[in-house]
Design a protein around this motif. Structure first.
Motif, PDB file in Angstrom:
ATOM      1  N   TYR A   4       0.848  -1.190   0.000  1.00 20.68           N
ATOM      2  CA  TYR A   4       0.000   0.000   0.000  1.00 20.68           C
ATOM      3  C   TYR A   4       0.884   1.240   0.000  1.00 20.68           C
ATOM      4  CZ  TYR A   4      -3.829  -3.089   1.464  1.00 20.68           C
ATOM      5  OH  TYR A   4      -4.770  -4.090   1.532  1.00 20.68           O
ATOM      6  N   ALA A   5       0.437   2.273  -0.684  1.00 21.48           N
ATOM      7  CA  ALA A   5       1.113   3.574  -0.651  1.00 21.48           C
ATOM      8  C   ALA A   5       0.238   4.535   0.139  1.00 21.48           C
ATOM      9  CB  ALA A   5       1.342   4.099  -2.052  1.00 21.48           C
ATOM     10  N   VAL A   6       0.695   4.905   1.317  1.00 24.20           N
ATOM     11  CA  VAL A   6      -0.043   5.844   2.159  1.00 24.20           C
ATOM     12  C   VAL A   6       0.454   7.247   1.832  1.00 24.20           C
ATOM     13  CG1 VAL A   6      -0.640   6.495   4.507  1.00 24.20           C
ATOM     14  CG2 VAL A   6      -0.194   4.087   3.952  1.00 24.20           C
ATOM     15  N   LEU A  29       5.346   3.501   1.946  1.00 27.97           N
ATOM     16  CA  LEU A  29       4.970   2.170   1.479  1.00 27.97           C
ATOM     17  C   LEU A  29       4.847   1.223   2.658  1.00 27.97           C
ATOM     18  CD1 LEU A  29       7.172   1.727  -1.734  1.00 27.97           C
ATOM     19  CD2 LEU A  29       4.909   2.784  -1.488  1.00 27.97           C
ATOM     20  N   VAL A  30       3.732   0.494   2.704  1.00 27.13           N
ATOM     21  CA  VAL A  30       3.458  -0.472   3.769  1.00 27.13           C
ATOM     22  C   VAL A  30       3.274  -1.850   3.139  1.00 27.13           C
ATOM     23  CG1 VAL A  30       1.833  -1.172   5.572  1.00 27.13           C
ATOM     24  CG2 VAL A  30       2.375   1.253   5.248  1.00 27.13           C
ATOM     25  N   ARG A  31       4.034  -2.814   3.656  1.00 22.34           N
ATOM     26  CA  ARG A  31       3.923  -4.187   3.147  1.00 22.34           C
ATOM     27  C   ARG A  31       4.050  -5.163   4.312  1.00 22.34           C
ATOM     28  NH1 ARG A  31       8.499  -4.600   0.239  1.00 22.34           N
ATOM     29  NH2 ARG A  31       7.545  -3.324  -1.405  1.00 22.34           N
ATOM     30  N   ASP A  32       3.131  -6.107   4.382  1.00 20.01           N
ATOM     31  CA  ASP A  32       3.184  -7.157   5.403  1.00 20.01           C
ATOM     32  C   ASP A  32       3.270  -6.563   6.815  1.00 20.01           C
ATOM     33  OD1 ASP A  32       3.131  -9.739   6.342  1.00 20.01           O
ATOM     34  OD2 ASP A  32       5.290 -10.076   6.095  1.00 20.01           O
ATOM     35  N   GLY A  33       2.490  -5.506   7.051  1.00 16.69           N
ATOM     36  CA  GLY A  33       2.419  -4.929   8.380  1.00 16.69           C
ATOM     37  C   GLY A  33       3.599  -4.080   8.784  1.00 16.69           C
ATOM     38  N   GLU A  34       4.432  -3.684   7.819  1.00 19.93           N
ATOM     39  CA  GLU A  34       5.604  -2.879   8.133  1.00 19.93           C
ATOM     40  C   GLU A  34       5.774  -1.747   7.126  1.00 19.93           C
ATOM     41  OE1 GLU A  34       9.109  -5.240   8.342  1.00 19.93           O
ATOM     42  OE2 GLU A  34       8.467  -6.359  10.123  1.00 19.93           O
ATOM     43  N   ILE A  35       6.313  -0.622   7.596  1.00 19.67           N
ATOM     44  CA  ILE A  35       6.718   0.459   6.704  1.00 19.67           C
ATOM     45  C   ILE A  35       8.044   0.071   6.070  1.00 19.67           C
ATOM     46  CG2 ILE A  35       7.495   2.859   6.601  1.00 19.67           C
ATOM     47  CD1 ILE A  35       5.508   3.475   8.852  1.00 19.67           C
ATOM     48  N   VAL A  36       8.092   0.063   4.728  1.00 23.50           N
ATOM     49  CA  VAL A  36       9.291  -0.423   4.045  1.00 23.50           C
ATOM     50  C   VAL A  36      10.030   0.670   3.266  1.00 23.50           C
ATOM     51  CG1 VAL A  36       8.442  -2.792   3.890  1.00 23.50           C
ATOM     52  CG2 VAL A  36       7.924  -1.184   2.033  1.00 23.50           C
ATOM     53  N   ASP A  37       9.385   1.812   3.005  1.00 26.32           N
ATOM     54  CA  ASP A  37      10.056   2.881   2.262  1.00 26.32           C
ATOM     55  C   ASP A  37       9.216   4.145   2.358  1.00 26.32           C
ATOM     56  OD1 ASP A  37      11.983   4.110   0.750  1.00 26.32           O
ATOM     57  OD2 ASP A  37      11.684   2.893  -1.061  1.00 26.32           O
ATOM     58  N   HIS A  38       9.819   5.285   2.027  1.00 23.49           N
ATOM     59  CA  HIS A  38       9.048   6.521   2.036  1.00 23.49           C
ATOM     60  C   HIS A  38       9.655   7.531   1.058  1.00 23.49           C
ATOM     61  CE1 HIS A  38      12.228   7.611   4.954  1.00 23.49           C
ATOM     62  NE2 HIS A  38      12.064   8.833   4.490  1.00 23.49           N
ATOM     63  N   TYR A  39       8.807   8.475   0.663  1.00 23.51           N
ATOM     64  CA  TYR A  39       9.181   9.594  -0.211  1.00 23.51           C
ATOM     65  C   TYR A  39       8.546  10.839   0.366  1.00 23.51           C
ATOM     66  CZ  TYR A  39       9.300  12.733  -4.250  1.00 23.51           C
ATOM     67  OH  TYR A  39       9.517  13.811  -5.076  1.00 23.51           O
ATOM     68  N   GLN A  40       9.295  11.957   0.345  1.00 30.35           N
ATOM     69  CA  GLN A  40       8.737  13.227   0.822  1.00 30.35           C
ATOM     70  C   GLN A  40       9.412  14.360   0.090  1.00 30.35           C
ATOM     71  OE1 GLN A  40      10.702  15.575   2.778  1.00 30.35           O
ATOM     72  NE2 GLN A  40       9.013  17.061   2.784  1.00 30.35           N
ATOM     73  N   SER A  41       8.627  15.386  -0.274  1.00 31.16           N
ATOM     74  CA  SER A  41       9.211  16.586  -0.865  1.00 31.16           C
ATOM     75  C   SER A  41       8.239  17.748  -0.782  1.00 31.16           C
ATOM     76  CB  SER A  41       9.578  16.355  -2.339  1.00 31.16           C
ATOM     77  OG  SER A  41      10.184  17.514  -2.898  1.00 31.16           O
ATOM     78  N   LEU A  42       8.772  18.934  -0.509  1.00 35.36           N
ATOM     79  CA  LEU A  42       8.052  20.171  -0.780  1.00 35.36           C
ATOM     80  C   LEU A  42       7.994  20.348  -2.289  1.00 35.36           C
ATOM     81  CD1 LEU A  42       9.811  22.395   1.882  1.00 35.36           C
ATOM     82  CD2 LEU A  42       7.375  21.812   1.904  1.00 35.36           C
ATOM     83  N   MET A  43       7.100  21.220  -2.757  1.00 30.79           N
ATOM     84  CA  MET A  43       7.025  21.472  -4.201  1.00 30.79           C
ATOM     85  C   MET A  43       6.515  22.873  -4.468  1.00 30.79           C
ATOM     86  SD  MET A  43       3.819  19.036  -5.285  1.00 30.79           S
ATOM     87  CE  MET A  43       3.560  17.933  -3.914  1.00 30.79           C
ATOM     88  N   ASN A  44       6.902  23.396  -5.619  1.00 31.62           N
ATOM     89  CA  ASN A  44       6.552  24.753  -6.002  1.00 31.62           C
ATOM     90  C   ASN A  44       5.603  24.717  -7.191  1.00 31.62           C
ATOM     91  OD1 ASN A  44       6.381  27.422  -6.690  1.00 31.62           O
ATOM     92  ND2 ASN A  44       8.589  27.762  -6.896  1.00 31.62           N
TER      93      ASN A  44
END
Length: 204
Positions: A4-6, A29-44
């Motif tokens: 899942y992508a939260v 990203l959530v897989r098998d009950g765990e957070i496995v990766d993330h992305y974050q950014s401000l934007m203009n």
């Protein structure tokens, strides 16, 4: 196992239909009950951030001016999310911005949207209310204490999703919760959950 992508947006207003644009996005990203990766950014997006929104989120016009262009960020996060089902707390809000920005990029979205707010209302009717901060406190979920910033809210929602999936498994004797079941449950009333799960299990 489903990934899942939260996601969570911070924006200049309530709706792209009234000219609001995103200022920040996070995807966890959530897989098998765990957070496995993330992305974050401000934007203009070239849109001024109103003073009340700056006070609410802490995101200033100067921060946005120094951020990457919205098209760059949305292209990156769309690639990061891929075809995963997207989960948001109050998905009706985030979905509008995701769809609008995807359309501007010429990449209409095909992702299914799951709403953790609707699911929490059905599964945790005893909660004082179903705001993200309230649920985090009531359920004892991990949090950074920085609500209304995209990554902090997305991480809290990811922990809420994991908790919701566990609650569904325990309540209905399941070993896994498919996106199709979450989509069905968020449309059912709290009195129809047993029937909804029974129909899903019978069809699978």
């Amino acid at each position: 196992m489903t990934t899942y992508a939260v996601i969570d947006f911070e924006t200049t207003g309530l709706s792209p239909a009234h000219g609001a644009r995103p200022t920040e996005i996070a995807a966890v990203l959530v897989r098998d009950g765990e957070i496995v990766d993330h992305y974050q950014s401000l934007m203009n997006a070239g849109v001024r951030v109103p003073y009340d929104i700056q006070q609410f989120t802490g995101i200033t016009n100067e921060m946005v001016r120094q951020a990457p262009p919205v098209a760059t960020v949305m292209s990156e996060v769309a690639a990061f999310v891929g075809p995963c089902p997207i989960v948001c707390h109050n998905a009706a809000f985030d979905r509008k911005f995701w769809a609008h920005e995807a359309e501007l990029l010429g990449r209409p979205t095909q992702n299914a949207f799951v709403c953790s707010l609707l699911l929490a209302r059905r599964l945790f009717p005893q909660a004082p209310n179903h705001k993200l901060a309230t649920l985090v406190h009531a359920l004892g979920l991990p949090n950074s204490g920085t609500f209304h910033r995209a990554l902090a809210d997305a991480e809290c929602t990811a922990h809420l999703l994991i908790n919701l999936n566990q609650a569904i498994c325990e309540r209905f004797g399941l070993t896994d919760v498919a996106p199709e079941l979450l989509l069905a449950l968020q449309k059912a009333s709290k009195h129809q959950l047993d029937r909804c799960v029974g129909a899903y299990v019978a069809g699978h």
